[in-house]
Design a protein around this motif. Structure first.
Motif, short mmCIF file in Angstrom:
data_model
loop_
_atom_site.label_atom_id
_atom_site.label_comp_id
_atom_site.label_asym_id
_atom_site.label_seq_id
_atom_site.Cartn_x
_atom_site.Cartn_y
_atom_site.Cartn_z
N SER A 6 28.27 -34.12 7.39
CA SER A 6 29.19 -33.17 7.58
C SER A 6 28.83 -32.08 8.49
O SER A 6 28.87 -30.60 8.07
CB SER A 6 29.90 -32.70 6.14
N LEU A 7 27.93 -32.34 9.43
CA LEU A 7 27.53 -31.32 10.39
C LEU A 7 28.31 -30.93 11.35
O LEU A 7 29.07 -31.72 12.29
CB LEU A 7 26.22 -32.11 10.88
N SER A 8 28.72 -29.54 11.65
CA SER A 8 29.18 -29.05 12.56
C SER A 8 28.40 -29.19 14.13
O SER A 8 27.12 -29.27 14.11
CB SER A 8 29.54 -27.40 12.62
N ILE A 9 28.96 -29.63 15.01
CA ILE A 9 28.61 -29.77 16.56
C ILE A 9 28.59 -28.94 17.45
O ILE A 9 29.59 -28.28 17.62
CB ILE A 9 29.14 -31.01 17.09
N PRO A 10 27.69 -28.05 17.76
CA PRO A 10 27.55 -27.15 18.38
C PRO A 10 28.15 -27.07 19.90
O PRO A 10 28.00 -28.08 20.43
CB PRO A 10 26.17 -26.42 18.60
N ASP A 11 29.05 -26.21 20.38
CA ASP A 11 29.83 -26.37 21.59
C ASP A 11 28.83 -26.00 22.76
O ASP A 11 28.20 -25.05 22.68
CB ASP A 11 31.08 -25.48 21.43
N ASN A 12 29.34 -26.91 23.85
CA ASN A 12 28.36 -26.62 25.00
C ASN A 12 26.82 -26.28 24.86
O ASN A 12 26.53 -25.34 25.18
CB ASN A 12 29.43 -25.61 25.81
N ASN A 13 26.41 -27.38 23.90
CA ASN A 13 24.78 -27.33 23.70
C ASN A 13 24.14 -28.43 23.79
O ASN A 13 24.50 -29.42 23.27
CB ASN A 13 24.90 -26.82 22.28
N THR A 14 23.36 -28.31 24.91
CA THR A 14 22.35 -29.64 25.34
C THR A 14 21.49 -30.01 24.07
O THR A 14 21.01 -31.28 24.17
CB THR A 14 21.48 -29.45 26.47
N VAL A 15 21.20 -29.20 23.17
CA VAL A 15 20.52 -29.98 22.03
C VAL A 15 21.08 -30.52 21.02
O VAL A 15 20.70 -31.63 20.35
CB VAL A 15 19.81 -28.35 21.28
N GLY A 16 22.38 -30.03 20.61
CA GLY A 16 23.15 -30.80 19.79
C GLY A 16 22.82 -30.89 18.47
O GLY A 16 22.00 -29.86 17.94
N ILE A 17 22.85 -31.87 17.80
CA ILE A 17 22.55 -32.04 16.08
C ILE A 17 21.88 -33.31 15.98
O ILE A 17 22.20 -34.47 17.00
CB ILE A 17 23.78 -31.74 15.12
N THR A 18 21.14 -33.37 15.21
CA THR A 18 20.61 -34.83 14.85
C THR A 18 20.74 -35.09 13.30
O THR A 18 20.74 -34.25 12.49
CB THR A 18 19.24 -35.09 15.20
N ASP A 19 20.85 -36.45 12.85
CA ASP A 19 20.86 -36.79 11.42
C ASP A 19 20.22 -38.07 11.51
O ASP A 19 20.10 -38.92 12.23
CB ASP A 19 22.07 -36.94 10.86
N THR A 20 19.17 -38.28 10.32
CA THR A 20 18.37 -39.45 10.19
C THR A 20 18.61 -40.31 8.99
O THR A 20 19.15 -39.78 8.01
CB THR A 20 16.93 -38.92 10.25
N ILE A 21 18.44 -41.65 9.12
CA ILE A 21 18.48 -42.41 7.78
C ILE A 21 17.26 -43.26 8.06
O ILE A 21 16.63 -43.89 8.89
CB ILE A 21 19.61 -43.61 8.20
N THR A 22 16.71 -43.52 6.80
CA THR A 22 15.37 -43.95 6.72
C THR A 22 15.40 -45.24 6.21
O THR A 22 16.00 -45.60 4.85
CB THR A 22 14.52 -43.28 5.72
N ILE A 23 14.94 -46.50 6.74
CA ILE A 23 15.05 -47.97 6.61
C ILE A 23 13.55 -47.96 5.88
O ILE A 23 12.41 -47.82 6.48
CB ILE A 23 15.37 -48.69 7.51
N ASP A 24 13.58 -48.88 4.53
CA ASP A 24 12.18 -49.29 3.84
C ASP A 24 11.78 -50.49 4.08
O ASP A 24 10.80 -50.83 3.74
CB ASP A 24 12.33 -48.60 2.44
N ASN A 25 12.92 -51.37 4.68
CA ASN A 25 12.96 -52.95 4.74
C ASN A 25 11.64 -53.00 5.67
O ASN A 25 11.78 -52.81 6.94
CB ASN A 25 14.00 -53.65 4.95
#
Length: 833
Positions: free
Chosen positions: A593-612
């Protein structure tokens, strides 16, 4: 003039080219206007954007050249001895060193010959310019370097200017989509045989769409009217660019001006783009792949001529190397069109491992409209033009005994011939060795000496009513095949360029009209038309014969047959590899549920960790994202190893929200993860690249197919002699059994030979991919004893994802006389998932 020790010559593609000086012409680096301003009585002709060929009296040639040399680069004008065709040298040369060179070695070489460094293409390839201090003209320098610098230099060539001609021949007709008989078979006309249609409409129905927007088709030509209503959907152009002198100005350049992509009177490229991908929007015309994106590149041009040099071709190839799936080129020249070795090598490389998907680019060239062979050498004079001047007056045909196009035979390059609407070979269409396939186009008697049947092609136009029913030639056939190639890739984006070409050739239709045309009859202005001898033996008939090719029988007129979009797409869909049943699927979700900053080249990131543990065999992503203008967004997935894959790149325009599953069909770059470790942090990156609209990343899910890794290694030690000066050579095979796809591969060679530049070594996979392991490089070095791996030999990368199971072949040929050798052993090691 016979070739003698005193003949004037230079080198092209490693071979001597004998030349003659034109006794009344020279070339100066200046415009015709600048030449005329010099005040002497002369006629001039622009032969490149910055060079002019000047005709003067024979007596005044030397003094005028001496005078001009004080003001601009000036040299003799040359023609090829063999066929009297122009040979437009420049003051630039292309150098390929045998090994990567240090700055010190390069500096010494440049100083030795007083050269300027203009461009570097790789660690071994450079574009250099002569100066007044060089002390010799380009011809002498190229000969000197090739004949005296053998220890250091592999190849030295002219950056040759070639005036390519567009391949269109037009006839008058009128129509829009209903009249686009080349796309469907519902059109009714006495000149239309349904066997001539490419059946694109049936292919769309099979796909259930008009081609994937992720597929990009480059069209290099005289430009494109990019604001045309047939191209006005959001993100229709993946990129665009135009040549300006020696510079390529692309859409993202600060100085880019979209108005420079089109000039009045240069409409050829717009028409080609329309044949490829004009949109389904209820307005004007429709292309073969309306849903695919375009990447038009504008050469500088004058009339029907394009200014193409080797260095400019290298620049264009570098630009499209990671952007396009297909490149369409509706231009060329006859009787010869030979690119520098650097260009040939780069095309060979990009056809194997280049392109947007890293699986190779399919290169398409118009076979040409001169009713002559494209690859032929003999002792008969064969016409290669229409025999008339620009006013239509008969002047007699030009002839040659030697026809060369040095892209013929390169895996990944197809030459396209023309087929008339009555399913008969178009009278003007070039033929013979090198023809890969044919496609619908118009028909006209090349010499205007007879009546032939055939309808024209309807496509977009940059002027008038903004559509034309007067397009044709192999210029029209080639972009049609390019569009159909886009449909095939849309059906199965996992296919390599070689696999796509094989599918097009295997599925081509051979149910065609094999009738020949009568020869030209005598006329008052030409009472003895014995010159009309094409098609010449062994291509006097269009029958399909067995040439031992795995893609089927072949015709000198039609190649493997007429391109059939429906059959090709059906085969591409059939070849989609099902998931390995032994692989498990790992699924994980995140709800940031992350807001995406407007007109921003950095933006947002979210990660998922896979253990397999294990390696990736397949990745899909489910995305739930709200946004009020999704054309602002760039979304990519990044693997634990740092490999990026674009899921969404500012497409969709003003549409709202993304609730979508991304897989190989709509995000082909996901294939980049295959073979990488599954475990680690997978990152989703979302950037809003434009102002005003906002949104939020609600949820995303990653599904990873995980498989086990296993190695198979086999070796063959035949101790077999390689026949000398024999292009067939020897072939050995190793049979790999066991299910799995290729993650990594290593080829080991042990060949004894006293001059390895004689050798050509190819690896053929069970799926038919041909990898050039060694192609006449290495000069006089002894022996090939080394390993070839993906990390150090990128050509092998195209095998990743292919099945490992089956017969692997090694082909070794010694194609030059004197030195002999032996294949001692070879090995193959494959890591499978």
């Amino acid at each position: 003039m016979a070739n003698t020790e005193n003949s004037l010559y230079t080198y092209r593609n490693g071979k001597k080219v004998y030349l003659v000086k034109e006794p009344d012409r020279f070339v100066v680096r200046a415009t015709p206007e600048a030449v005329e301003n010099r005040g002497f009585n002369a006629s001039s002709e622009l032969v490149s954007p910055h060079s002019t060929r000047v005709r003067v009296s024979r007596e005044s040639l030397t003094p005028i050249m001496e005078e001009m040399r004080n003001e601009a680069v000036t040299h003799h004008a040359y023609k090829q001895e063999i066929n009297d065709e122009e040979f437009l040298i420049t003051d630039r040369i292309l150098i390929t060193f045998k090994q990567p060179v240090s700055n010190e070695v390069l500096g010494d070489f440049i100083s030795k010959y007083a050269l300027l460094l203009l461009s570097q293409y790789s660690e071994r390839e450079f574009l250099l310019q002569l100066t007044n201090q060089t002390g010799m003209n380009p011809l002498k320098l190229v000969v000197l370097i090739n004949e005296t610098e053998n220890d250091l230099v592999e190849n030295c060539e002219h950056d040759l200017n070639q005036r390519m001609t567009t391949s269109a021949i037009t006839i008058p007709t009128d129509a829009r989509y209903n009249q686009q008989w080349h796309l469907h078979s519902r059109f009714i006309d006495s000149a239309f045989d349904t066997r001539s249609s490419a059946n694109c409409e049936s292919a769309w129905q099979l796909l259930d769409h008009f081609g994937a927007s992720e597929v990009v088709i480059a069209v290099s030509d005289d430009g494109c009217k990019i604001d045309h209503s047939d191209f006005d959907s959001t993100n229709k152009f993946a990129q665009w660019a135009y040549m300006q002198g020696s510079n390529l100005i692309d859409r993202d350049s600060i100085s880019a001006n979209p108005q420079h992509m089109y000039q009045f009177g240069a409409d050829h490229g717009t028409r080609c783009c329309g044949v490829v991908a004009a949109e389904v929007d209820g307005l004007l015309t429709v292309g073969a792949a309306p849903g695919c994106r375009l990447l038009p590149i504008k050469w500088e041009s004058s009339g029907a001529g394009l200014y193409v040099s080797d260095s400019k071709m290298m620049t264009v190839l570098a630009f499209i190397s990671d952007k396009a799936d297909v490149m369409s080129n509706s231009w060329g020249s006859s009787p010869q069109s030979n690119f520098a070795t650097n260009v040939v090598n780069r095309i060979s490389q990009l056809a194997q491992t280049g392109g947007r998907r890293g699986k190779g680019i399919v290169f398409l060239w118009a076979a040409g409209n001169e009713n002559c062979p494209i690859e032929f050498s003999g002792n008969i004079d064969i016409p290669f033009d229409r025999g008339r001047d620009s006013a239509g007056n008969w002047r007699g045909v030009k002839t040659s005994r030697d026809f060369q196009h040095n892209l013929v035979g390169i895996p990944g390059v197809m030459y396209v011939a023309a087929l008339a609407s009555n399913a008969q070979r178009s009278h003007y269409s070039n033929y013979g060795e090198g023809i890969s396939i044919c496609a619908p186009s118009n028909n006209i008697h090349l010499y205007r000496r007879g009546v032939v049947s055939g309808l024209g092609i309807t496509t977009t136009s940059g002027d008038g009513q903004f559509f034309s029913a007067q397009f044709g030639g192999t210029s029209s056939s080639t972009p049609l095949v390019a569009g159909i190639t886009g449909l095939v890739i849309s059906a199965n984006p996992e296919l390599s360029a070689q696999e796509v070409i094989s599918i097009l050739q295997k599925t081509a239709s051979k149910d065609l009209n094999l009738a020949a045309y009568p020869k030209s009859t005598p006329a008052a202005f030409d009472p003895n038309p014995s010159w009309d001898i094409s098609p010449v033996a062994p291509f006097t008939a269009g029958d399909f014969t067995n040439i031992g090719h795995e893609d089927g029988t072949w015709s000198g007129w039609f190649g493997f047959g007429k391109v059939d979009a429906r059959s090709a797409v059906a085969e591409a869909l059939r070849t989609i590899r099902p998931p390995d049943p032994d692989n498990g699927i790992v699924t994980k979700s995140s709800t940031p549920s992350l807001s995406i900053p407007d007109n921003n080249t950095v933006g947002i990131t979210d990660t998922i960790t896979i253990d397999n543990n294990g390696t990736v065999s397949n990745v899909t992503v489910d995305l739930d994202l709200t946004h009020t203008f999704i054309g602002d967004l760039v979304i990519k997935l990044i693997s634990p190893r740092g490999t990026p894959a674009i899921l969404h790149e500012r497409n969709g325009g003003s549409a709202k929200n993304i609730l979508k599953s991304f897989d190989l069909q709509n995000a082909p770059t996901l294939s980049r993860f295959n073979g990488e470790p599954a475990s680690g942090r997978w990152t989703l990156e979302v950037v809003d690249a434009a102002a005003v609209d906002i949104g939020k990343l609600n949820k995303w899910t990653i599904n990873i197919g995980v498989g086990n890794v296993k190695d198979i290694e086999l070796e063959d030690s035949p101790g077999m002699s390689i026949p000398d000066n024999n292009t067939i050579g020897i072939e050995r095979s190793l049979n790999i059994t066991g299910n799995g796809t290729i993650k990594d591969i290593k080829i080991g060679l042990d060949i004894t030979h006293s001059y390895i530049a004689d050798l050509v070594v190819n690896l053929v996979s069970p799926e038919g991919s041909v990898i050039g392991i060694h192609n006449r490089s290495g000069g006089s070095d002894d022996n090939i004893i080394r390993d070839y791996e993906i990390a150090t030999f990128p050509a092998l990368r195209s095998l990743q994802g292919q099945t490992a199971n089956g017969l692997w072949k090694l082909q070794v040929a010694d194609v030059v006389g004197h030195d002999v050798g032996k294949l001692n052993k070879w090995s193959i090691k494959i890591t499978m998932i």
